[in-house]
Design a protein around this motif. Structure first.
Motif, PDB file in Angstrom:
ATOM      1  N   ASP A  98       0.858  -1.183   0.000  1.00 40.37           N
ATOM      2  CA  ASP A  98       0.000   0.000   0.000  1.00 40.37           C
ATOM      3  C   ASP A  98       0.897   1.236   0.000  1.00 40.37           C
ATOM      4  O   ASP A  98       1.382   1.647   1.037  1.00 40.37           O
ATOM      5  N   THR A  99       1.131   1.802  -1.156  1.00 36.72           N
ATOM      6  CA  THR A  99       2.048   2.931  -1.260  1.00 36.72           C
ATOM      7  C   THR A  99       1.331   4.233  -1.582  1.00 36.72           C
ATOM      8  O   THR A  99       1.954   5.210  -1.954  1.00 36.72           O
ATOM      9  N   GLY A 100      -0.007   4.246  -1.497  1.00 33.05           N
ATOM     10  CA  GLY A 100      -0.722   5.456  -1.863  1.00 33.05           C
ATOM     11  C   GLY A 100      -0.784   5.590  -3.379  1.00 33.05           C
ATOM     12  O   GLY A 100      -0.904   4.604  -4.107  1.00 33.05           O
ATOM     13  N   LYS A 101      -0.670   6.807  -3.876  1.00 33.34           N
ATOM     14  CA  LYS A 101      -0.746   7.037  -5.312  1.00 33.34           C
ATOM     15  C   LYS A 101       0.461   6.446  -6.025  1.00 33.34           C
ATOM     16  O   LYS A 101       1.598   6.616  -5.596  1.00 33.34           O
ATOM     17  N   GLU A 102       0.208   5.785  -7.134  1.00 30.87           N
ATOM     18  CA  GLU A 102       1.280   5.200  -7.927  1.00 30.87           C
ATOM     19  C   GLU A 102       1.774   6.217  -8.951  1.00 30.87           C
ATOM     20  O   GLU A 102       0.979   6.845  -9.646  1.00 30.87           O
ATOM     21  N   ALA A 103       3.069   6.397  -9.050  1.00 31.47           N
ATOM     22  CA  ALA A 103       3.645   7.298 -10.048  1.00 31.47           C
ATOM     23  C   ALA A 103       3.603   6.616 -11.411  1.00 31.47           C
ATOM     24  O   ALA A 103       4.220   5.574 -11.604  1.00 31.47           O
ATOM     25  N   LYS A 104       2.848   7.188 -12.339  1.00 32.15           N
ATOM     26  CA  LYS A 104       2.799   6.635 -13.688  1.00 32.15           C
ATOM     27  C   LYS A 104       4.071   6.982 -14.452  1.00 32.15           C
ATOM     28  O   LYS A 104       4.559   6.198 -15.253  1.00 32.15           O
ATOM     29  N   ALA A 125      23.266  12.796  -7.993  1.00 29.90           N
ATOM     30  CA  ALA A 125      21.908  13.307  -7.809  1.00 29.90           C
ATOM     31  C   ALA A 125      21.144  13.423  -9.124  1.00 29.90           C
ATOM     32  O   ALA A 125      21.703  13.784 -10.167  1.00 29.90           O
ATOM     33  N   PHE A 126      19.864  13.120  -9.033  1.00 32.25           N
ATOM     34  CA  PHE A 126      18.924  13.343 -10.134  1.00 32.25           C
ATOM     35  C   PHE A 126      17.789  14.206  -9.594  1.00 32.25           C
ATOM     36  O   PHE A 126      17.234  13.918  -8.534  1.00 32.25           O
ATOM     37  N   LYS A 127      17.456  15.254 -10.317  1.00 32.71           N
ATOM     38  CA  LYS A 127      16.335  16.107  -9.912  1.00 32.71           C
ATOM     39  C   LYS A 127      15.056  15.617 -10.578  1.00 32.71           C
ATOM     40  O   LYS A 127      15.053  15.282 -11.761  1.00 32.71           O
ATOM     41  N   VAL A 128      13.979  15.564  -9.815  1.00 33.14           N
ATOM     42  CA  VAL A 128      12.689  15.169 -10.353  1.00 33.14           C
ATOM     43  C   VAL A 128      12.059  16.394 -11.020  1.00 33.14           C
ATOM     44  O   VAL A 128      11.599  17.316 -10.355  1.00 33.14           O
ATOM     45  N   ILE A 129      12.081  16.387 -12.354  1.00 35.59           N
ATOM     46  CA  ILE A 129      11.529  17.509 -13.114  1.00 35.59           C
ATOM     47  C   ILE A 129      10.019  17.421 -13.192  1.00 35.59           C
ATOM     48  O   ILE A 129       9.309  18.409 -13.119  1.00 35.59           O
ATOM     49  N   LYS A 130       9.525  16.201 -13.334  1.00 45.55           N
ATOM     50  CA  LYS A 130       8.082  16.008 -13.446  1.00 45.55           C
ATOM     51  C   LYS A 130       7.711  14.627 -12.938  1.00 45.55           C
ATOM     52  O   LYS A 130       8.442  13.665 -13.134  1.00 45.55           O
ATOM     53  N   THR A 131       6.602  14.562 -12.269  1.00 46.78           N
ATOM     54  CA  THR A 131       6.043  13.267 -11.882  1.00 46.78           C
ATOM     55  C   THR A 131       4.537  13.347 -11.994  1.00 46.78           C
ATOM     56  O   THR A 131       3.935  14.389 -11.716  1.00 46.78           O
ATOM     57  N   HIS A 132       3.935  12.286 -12.464  1.00 46.85           N
ATOM     58  CA  HIS A 132       2.478  12.266 -12.599  1.00 46.85           C
ATOM     59  C   HIS A 132       1.935  10.949 -12.066  1.00 46.85           C
ATOM     60  O   HIS A 132       2.344   9.882 -12.507  1.00 46.85           O
ATOM     61  N   PRO A 133       1.010  11.049 -11.075  1.00 51.03           N
ATOM     62  CA  PRO A 133       0.629  12.277 -10.386  1.00 51.03           C
ATOM     63  C   PRO A 133       1.713  12.725  -9.415  1.00 51.03           C
ATOM     64  O   PRO A 133       2.601  11.936  -9.074  1.00 51.03           O
ATOM     65  N   ASP A 134       1.626  13.972  -8.967  1.00 49.23           N
ATOM     66  CA  ASP A 134       2.635  14.479  -8.039  1.00 49.23           C
ATOM     67  C   ASP A 134       2.430  13.840  -6.662  1.00 49.23           C
ATOM     68  O   ASP A 134       1.335  13.369  -6.333  1.00 49.23           O
ATOM     69  N   ASN A 135       3.497  13.841  -5.858  1.00 50.79           N
ATOM     70  CA  ASN A 135       3.459  13.244  -4.519  1.00 50.79           C
ATOM     71  C   ASN A 135       2.967  11.795  -4.587  1.00 50.79           C
ATOM     72  O   ASN A 135       1.994  11.411  -3.939  1.00 50.79           O
ATOM     73  N   THR A 178       6.098   2.087 -12.894  1.00 56.63           N
ATOM     74  CA  THR A 178       6.439   3.484 -13.179  1.00 56.63           C
ATOM     75  C   THR A 178       7.397   3.601 -14.359  1.00 56.63           C
ATOM     76  O   THR A 178       8.402   2.896 -14.429  1.00 56.63           O
ATOM     77  N   SER A 179       7.070   4.520 -15.269  1.00 57.35           N
ATOM     78  CA  SER A 179       7.973   4.815 -16.385  1.00 57.35           C
ATOM     79  C   SER A 179       8.929   5.917 -15.932  1.00 57.35           C
ATOM     80  O   SER A 179       8.494   6.974 -15.465  1.00 57.35           O
ATOM     81  N   ILE A 180      10.231   5.671 -16.054  1.00 52.79           N
ATOM     82  CA  ILE A 180      11.243   6.628 -15.602  1.00 52.79           C
ATOM     83  C   ILE A 180      12.069   7.090 -16.797  1.00 52.79           C
ATOM     84  O   ILE A 180      12.690   6.285 -17.487  1.00 52.79           O
ATOM     85  N   LEU A 181      12.043   8.386 -17.052  1.00 50.22           N
ATOM     86  CA  LEU A 181      12.743   8.964 -18.193  1.00 50.22           C
ATOM     87  C   LEU A 181      13.846   9.885 -17.712  1.00 50.22           C
ATOM     88  O   LEU A 181      13.662  10.644 -16.757  1.00 50.22           O
ATOM     89  N   LEU A 182      14.988   9.844 -18.380  1.00 52.85           N
ATOM     90  CA  LEU A 182      16.090  10.760 -18.094  1.00 52.85           C
ATOM     91  C   LEU A 182      16.247  11.681 -19.286  1.00 52.85           C
ATOM     92  O   LEU A 182      16.430  11.213 -20.411  1.00 52.85           O
ATOM     93  N   ALA A 240       2.458   9.374 -23.259  1.00 51.48           N
ATOM     94  CA  ALA A 240       1.900   8.028 -23.108  1.00 51.48           C
ATOM     95  C   ALA A 240       2.075   7.505 -21.684  1.00 51.48           C
ATOM     96  O   ALA A 240       1.226   6.781 -21.172  1.00 51.48           O
ATOM     97  N   ALA A 241       3.183   7.905 -21.044  1.00 54.81           N
ATOM     98  CA  ALA A 241       3.472   7.422 -19.698  1.00 54.81           C
ATOM     99  C   ALA A 241       2.498   7.952 -18.667  1.00 54.81           C
ATOM    100  O   ALA A 241       2.298   7.332 -17.617  1.00 54.81           O
ATOM    101  N   CYS A 242       1.887   9.103 -18.932  1.00 54.08           N
ATOM    102  CA  CYS A 242       0.937   9.658 -17.957  1.00 54.08           C
ATOM    103  C   CYS A 242      -0.442   9.844 -18.590  1.00 54.08           C
ATOM    104  O   CYS A 242      -1.199  10.728 -18.199  1.00 54.08           O
TER     105      CYS A 242
END
Length: 373
Positions: A23-29, A87-97, A104-108, A213-215
């Motif tokens: 149970d992780t709450g909202k899933e990051a797409k 370090a990697f900065k999170v530029i965008k995540t959907h949904p946030d938090n 999860t699709s992770i793009l660099l 497509a990822a979100c």
């Protein structure tokens, strides 16, 4: 530096349900990352540039160490395996938090790539777009599809062309669609898709569609699409953009399913589009100049927010603005008249100020311009 809201061992912090499912709450797409380097070493070492040659392999690597981590836009993730404390900065995540999961699709992406695929936020509503009732009606199919994409399958309205006079609300309608449906909007200028080196443009196109497509459900809005999609008769004007156009055609053809993604192209000159590109649009929606009642509504809306009161009859302004788009009414008529009044230390915007603005607008219209500029 904004710290990521996680525990040192994310797996320990996971909660388990009675079924044993995490149970992780909202899933990051989708999570879009930008490599930062070694933030704690400052200038002691040169930060290496990360190049990914296999996106699927990077996703597997990233998910393995960050699964369960909670991410939000602006936070940071640290690679403690191959590159300690890199370090990697999170530029965008959907949904946030939300939390990274095995799905999860992770793009660099590099800075310039991130800029092109960044989601546009808007608070516009359909009611803010005055007029264009026919266009709004036609957009109902887009609305329905984005609400339940699985039920459409091959009947999906995946590619739609907005065309018409500049300033008639093409971009506004796309923004209002995105806002009212609460789906991401990826808005890009077609010219920004032309890279400096061979392959740059095609990669940006594919990254753009991958991000959408990822979100999904999501909307891609490509403004001024004729800048890259001119008919081949104008090859000398459009330059060598065949690579970009071919990549765009591939995505629009649906080689990848892109379920829940609608691509909207916008142009002022649909007749100049290359046939191969124009034929990909299943639906064309025309945007027209506002009629008398619509100009009245536009004027009344904008006049209310002006910093100086208007000492002119709105009925006369409706007549004065005949043939103007909504943007022209705001920028060429009201704004120019307002600035004229302020420059002359007036307390109100007078009829003479509007006549000055109209004369200035007519002069601009009559100046010769390059139609391909």
């Amino acid at each position: 530096m904004k710290q990521n809201n996680i525990t040192p061992d994310p797996i320990v912090s996971e909660k388990k349900t009675s079924t044993g499912i995490e149970d992780t709450g909202k899933e990051a797409k989708m999570v879009v990352l930008q490599s930062i380097g070694y933030p704690f070493l400052c200038n002691l070492v040169e930060n290496p540039k990360i190049e990914i040659f296999d996106n699927e392999l990077f996703e597997l690597y990233a998910r393995e160490q960050w699964i369960g981590y909670k991410v939000e836009e602006g936070s940071f993730l640290f690679d403690q395996k191959l590159l300690p404390d890199f370090a990697f900065k999170v530029i965008k995540t959907h949904p946030d938090n939300s939390r990274i999961t095995k799905n999860t699709s992770i793009l660099l992406m590099e800075v310039e790539e991130v800029r092109e695929v960044k989601k546009i936020e808007s608070n516009l509503k359909m009611t803010d777009v005055i007029g264009q009732e026919r266009a709004k009606t036609k957009c109902k199919i887009i609305t329905r599809y984005l609400q339940e994409p699985e039920s459409f399958q091959e009947w999906a309205p995946k590619n739609v062309l907005f065309h018409g006079t500049p300033g008639t609300g093409k971009t506004m309608l796309a923004k209002s669609l995105s806002n009212e449906l609460q789906v991401p909007l990826f808005l890009v200028k077609a010219t920004s898709l032309i890279g400096e080196h061979v392959g740059d443009g095609a990669r940006q196109i594919h990254d753009l569609f991958d991000a959408a497509a990822a979100c999904a459900p999501a909307v891609i809005f490509i403004d001024e699409i004729d800048a890259i999609g001119l008919d081949r008769r104008y090859q000398s004007l459009r330059g060598d953009v065949s690579e970009v156009v071919n990549a765009l055609l591939t995505e629009m053809d649906g080689i990848n399913s892109n379920l829940g993604v609608v691509t909207i192209g916008a142009t002022n000159n649909p007749q100049l589009l290359d046939y191969a590109l124009r034929s990909r649009f299943e639906e064309e929606i025309e945007f027209v100049l506002p009629d008398e009642e619509e100009r009245r509504a536009i004027l009344e809306m904008y006049v209310k927010s002006m910093p100086l009161p208007v000492a002119a009859d709105v009925k006369k302004l409706v007549s004065l603005s005949k043939g103007m788009s909504g943007r022209d009414i705001k920028d060429r008529l009201l704004k120019v008249a307002l600035h004229k009044a302020i420059s002359e230390d007036q307390d109100v915007v007078t009829w003479d100020n509007f006549l000055y603005a109209l004369k200035h607008h007519e002069k601009e219209k009559n100046e010769p311009k390059d139609m391909f500029a």
